[in-house]
Write an enzyme that holds these catalytic residues in place. Structure first.
Site, short mmCIF file in Angstrom:
data_model
loop_
_atom_site.label_atom_id
_atom_site.label_comp_id
_atom_site.label_asym_id
_atom_site.label_seq_id
_atom_site.Cartn_x
_atom_site.Cartn_y
_atom_site.Cartn_z
N LYS A 1 5.10 -29.68 27.97
CA LYS A 1 4.15 -29.37 29.05
C LYS A 1 4.65 -29.96 30.37
CE LYS A 1 0.51 -28.93 25.68
NZ LYS A 1 -0.54 -29.56 24.87
N GLN B 1 -4.24 -34.81 25.04
CA GLN B 1 -3.54 -34.27 23.87
C GLN B 1 -4.28 -34.68 22.59
OE1 GLN B 1 -0.71 -32.23 24.03
NE2 GLN B 1 -1.12 -31.96 21.86
N ASP C 1 -7.70 -27.06 29.30
CA ASP C 1 -7.54 -26.70 27.89
C ASP C 1 -8.66 -25.77 27.44
OD1 ASP C 1 -5.40 -27.34 26.31
OD2 ASP C 1 -6.04 -29.39 25.89
#
Ligand code: NDP
Length: 306
Positions: free
Chosen positions: A56, A100, A123
């Site tokens: 990322k 994460q 997200d």
């Protein structure tokens, strides 16, 4: 040896093409005063998570998105993570916040995800943003399902009136992708561990999405001839090889198109994260300019799901 007939849906190439498009958007936005910024929070030492976070950050670098990495030790408390989220929510140069997953067991991930400002939830996991998806107004759609839809669209797969079967009902893949397929007028069935006659249901699918997390569980002869197969699964075998949830070689003999693992859905997930970050930055830029001119101007922002 079996001959492969299916077209390979090259997620890596499609993601690279999207990156080229996004580079232009980022450059324009940066030139107009807002460089998109993504904060990535990693707690602990999970090796797979470290790899994902690294990818990322590299993608941010290629696109000109500013990335802010927070690599915290496994013993970080829930309080500390929440405090960091509050700080990132308040920062003007951070447009997207990604935590994460999975988090260490002593941290309640639901509490953390709900703390992220909805407008920075790149997200797409905030429960209210999930809710928006169900009424077709998702401002920041979850990345993996959105990546699957982008793959289908860019491959020219017609969904209207088609039978779509999604195997897996997780909140991050199965359920949201089912909603997105429904929005595109497919007739959708969601399967899970209690589904009866899973092979039979799969054989009815014009479009089959496998998001189970079990190596090659979906057999080649479960595939309807001519079906489009999207394999979300990422499974590491004991010999170190990475395989999907679908028996790729056998399925390729029956499918008309199929995603490989790796190189299918994975790169698209990251591309959609970048897209959401740009979208969040555009919206912040618009709001900033409206505030600066007292609301009298007409800046355009990202449309829902844009
Ligand atoms: P989850 O473990 O959250 O969900 C798995 C789903 O599969 C559940 O709904 C479960 O059913 C169902 N399932 C399990 N066993 C069976 C079975 N024997 N028959 C039918 N259904 C079954 O997984 P995720 O959705 O998070 O992830 C799925 C896969 O996708 C994983 O391999 C993951 O690594 C990968 N992934 C890949 C991403 C990418 O970017 N490429 C991103 C996210 C995930 P039930 O609900 O009944 O338990």
């Amino acid at each position: 040896m079996a001959t492969m007939t299916a077209k390979i849906i090259d997620g890596k190439a499609i993601a690279a093409q999207m990156e080229e498009e996004m580079k232009v958007e980022v450059a324009e936005l940066t030139a107009s005063g807002t460089q998109p910024g993504l904060a990535v929070v990693l707690v602990g030492e999970d090796p797979a998570s470290k790899v994902y976070v690294g990818r990322k950050e590299k993608s941010c670098e290629r696109l000109g998105i500013k990335s802010f990495g927070y690599k915290l030790p496994a013993e970080t408390t829930e309080e500390e993570v929440l405090k960091l989220i509050d700080e990132l929510n308040a920062r003007e140069d951070v447009h997207g916040i990604l935590v994460q997953l999975p988090l260490p067991k002593h941290i309640d991930s639901k509490k953390v995800l709900i703390r992220i400002d909805r407008s920075k939830d790149v997200d797409g996991f905030h429960p209210l943003n999930v809710g928006c998806l169900f009424v077709d107004q998702s401002p920041l759609p979850p990345c993996t399902p959105a990546g699957i839809m982008e793959l289908l669209a860019r491959t020219g797969v017609e969904l209207e009136g088609k039978t779509a079967v999604v195997v897996g009902r997780s909140n991050i893949v199965g359920k949201p992708v089912a909603m997105m397929l429904l929005k595109e007028n497919a007739t959708v069935t969601i399967c899970h561990s209690r589904t009866k006659d899973l092979p039979g249901v799969c054989r009815s699918a014009d479009v089959l999405v496998a998001a189970v997390g079990r190596p090659e569980m979906i057999k080649g002869d479960w595939i309807k001839p001519g079906a489009v197969v999207i394999d979300v699964g990422v499974n590491r075998l004991e010999n170190g090889k990475l395989v999907g949830d679908v028996e790729f070689a056998a399925a390729s003999e029956r499918a008309s198109a199929i995603t490989p693992v790796p190189g299918g859905v994975g790169p698209m997930t990251i591309a959609m994260l970048m897209k959401n970050t740009i979208c969040a930055a555009k919206n912040a830029h618009t709001l900033k300019n409206i505030a600066a001119c007292g609301g009298g101007c007409s800046y355009t922002s990202c449309a829902p799901g844009d």
